[in-house]
Design an enzyme around this catalytic site. Structure first.
Site, mmCIF file in Angstrom:
data_model
loop_
_atom_site.group_PDB
_atom_site.id
_atom_site.type_symbol
_atom_site.label_atom_id
_atom_site.label_comp_id
_atom_site.label_asym_id
_atom_site.label_seq_id
_atom_site.Cartn_x
_atom_site.Cartn_y
_atom_site.Cartn_z
ATOM 1 C CG HIS A 52 -0.399 0.131 2.522
ATOM 2 N ND1 HIS A 52 0.405 -0.835 3.090
ATOM 3 C CD2 HIS A 52 -0.481 1.113 3.450
ATOM 4 C CE1 HIS A 52 0.769 -0.444 4.301
ATOM 5 N NE2 HIS A 52 0.253 0.737 4.541
ATOM 6 C CG HIS A 54 0.151 4.420 4.649
ATOM 7 N ND1 HIS A 54 -0.569 3.682 5.548
ATOM 8 C CD2 HIS A 54 -0.700 5.375 4.168
ATOM 9 C CE1 HIS A 54 -1.805 4.147 5.620
ATOM 10 N NE2 HIS A 54 -1.913 5.175 4.790
ATOM 11 C CG ASP A 56 4.988 3.016 7.410
ATOM 12 O OD1 ASP A 56 4.053 3.487 6.733
ATOM 13 O OD2 ASP A 56 4.831 2.073 8.217
ATOM 14 C CG HIS A 57 4.209 0.157 4.292
ATOM 15 N ND1 HIS A 57 4.018 -1.131 4.681
ATOM 16 C CD2 HIS A 57 3.834 0.914 5.348
ATOM 17 C CE1 HIS A 57 3.528 -1.165 5.916
ATOM 18 N NE2 HIS A 57 3.408 0.079 6.341
ATOM 19 C CG HIS A 108 -3.924 0.251 6.776
ATOM 20 N ND1 HIS A 108 -3.859 0.832 8.020
ATOM 21 C CD2 HIS A 108 -2.768 0.583 6.144
ATOM 22 C CE1 HIS A 108 -2.700 1.484 8.125
ATOM 23 N NE2 HIS A 108 -2.040 1.357 7.010
ATOM 24 C CG ASP A 130 0.699 -1.159 7.846
ATOM 25 O OD1 ASP A 130 1.600 -1.956 8.133
ATOM 26 O OD2 ASP A 130 0.865 0.075 7.768
ATOM 27 C CG HIS A 168 3.956 -1.647 11.599
ATOM 28 N ND1 HIS A 168 4.756 -0.539 11.785
ATOM 29 C CD2 HIS A 168 3.250 -1.418 10.459
ATOM 30 C CE1 HIS A 168 4.533 0.328 10.805
ATOM 31 N NE2 HIS A 168 3.628 -0.182 9.990
HETATM 32 FE FE FE Z 1 2.812 0.866 8.182
HETATM 33 ZN ZN ZN Z 2 0.120 1.745 6.558
#
Ligand code: FE
Ligand code: ZN
Length: 256
Positions: A52, A54, A56-57, A108, A130, A168
């Protein structure tokens, strides 16, 4: 095949799968730990699987593609650093000689996808970003509770032996909430002890398995009478399965 969880940021894992020569990485929010591992292990990066959009990915995707020439795969309906191969649920892509089935798991984010392989060295393997965490699930930012419930249902239907690679390390805090929801679950108590021991040694609690999550994760168990009852004590008007699931997710959002 070797499966490694590379820690990044506060609590992310960048999953690296390799055969001693060729590697793929999932959701590289940061290029540096991936570059370090590729160099240390003498690997060539062939594929980057993104679940996805985001940061942090995706934060390390462009740098890794430029440095290695790896092919990037990601959800068709989200903004992923281009160029990438746009995937939709039901498609299959072959990376490292493994067929990865793409599963749509909105909730998410609206276009979130997961990658499932029926057999990696004989064992099924799931990268779920996530959407599903050990003992928990992702926050519902873009989708609806009904979508998230259906997405988790699709993952729960995978074989119990499936290794679950979440993005995570949220397990211990998820399990504190799970115990508040379902204090009578003996498997949950035993699993919590094992995860506490792993974290005391600074080791990942992941991968989990679908079988374990079905036994301990309240978000896969919201139809269980004991859980629905606990939820209704917080949200008396939750009277169908989607409302119970939505109230469970709300309860977790405010749980301390
Ligand atoms: Fe994340
Ligand atoms: Zn995420």
């Amino acid at each position: 095949m070797n499966l490694i969880a590379l820690p990044a940021f506060e609590d992310n894992y960048l999953w690296l799968l390799h055969d001693g020569q060729r590697a793929l990485v999932v959701d590289p929010g940061d290029a540096a730990p991936v570059q370090e591992a590729l160099g240390r292990l003498g690997l060539r990066l062939h594929g980057i699987l993104v679940t996805h959009h985001h940061g942090d990915h995706t934060g390390g995707v462009a740098a890794l593609r430029e440095a290695t020439g790896a092919v990037v795969y990601g959800p068709a309906t989200e903004r992923i650093p281009a160029p990438y191969q746009a995937l939709r649920g039901g498609q299959t892509v072959n990376v490292l000689g493994i067929d990865w089935q793409v599963i749509d798991v909105p909730g998410h984010t609206a276009g979130h996808i997961a990658y499932f392989a029926a057999a990696v060295d004989g064992v099924p393997l799931l990268f779920c970003g996530d959407t599903l965490f050990s003992g928990g699930c992702g926050r519902i930012f873009e989708g609806t509770p009904a979508q998230m419930l259906a997405s988790l249902g699709a993952l729960a239907a995978l074989p119990p032996a499936t290794r679950v690679c979440c993005a995570h390390e949220y397990t211990l805090s998820n399990l504190r909430f799970a115990q508040a929801v379902e204090p009578g679950n003996a498997e949950l108590i035993g699993y919590t002890r094992r995860c506490q021991a792993l974290r005391e040694q600074n080791r990942p609690t992941l991968p989990s398995t679908i079988g374990t999550e079905r036994a301990i994760n309240p978000f896969l168990r919201s139809r269980q009478p004991a859980i629905a009852k606990a939820v209704r004590a917080h949200a008396p008007s939750a009277n169908d399965e989607v409302a119970v699931f939505a109230a469970l997710r709300e309860w977790k959002n405010t749980f301390r």
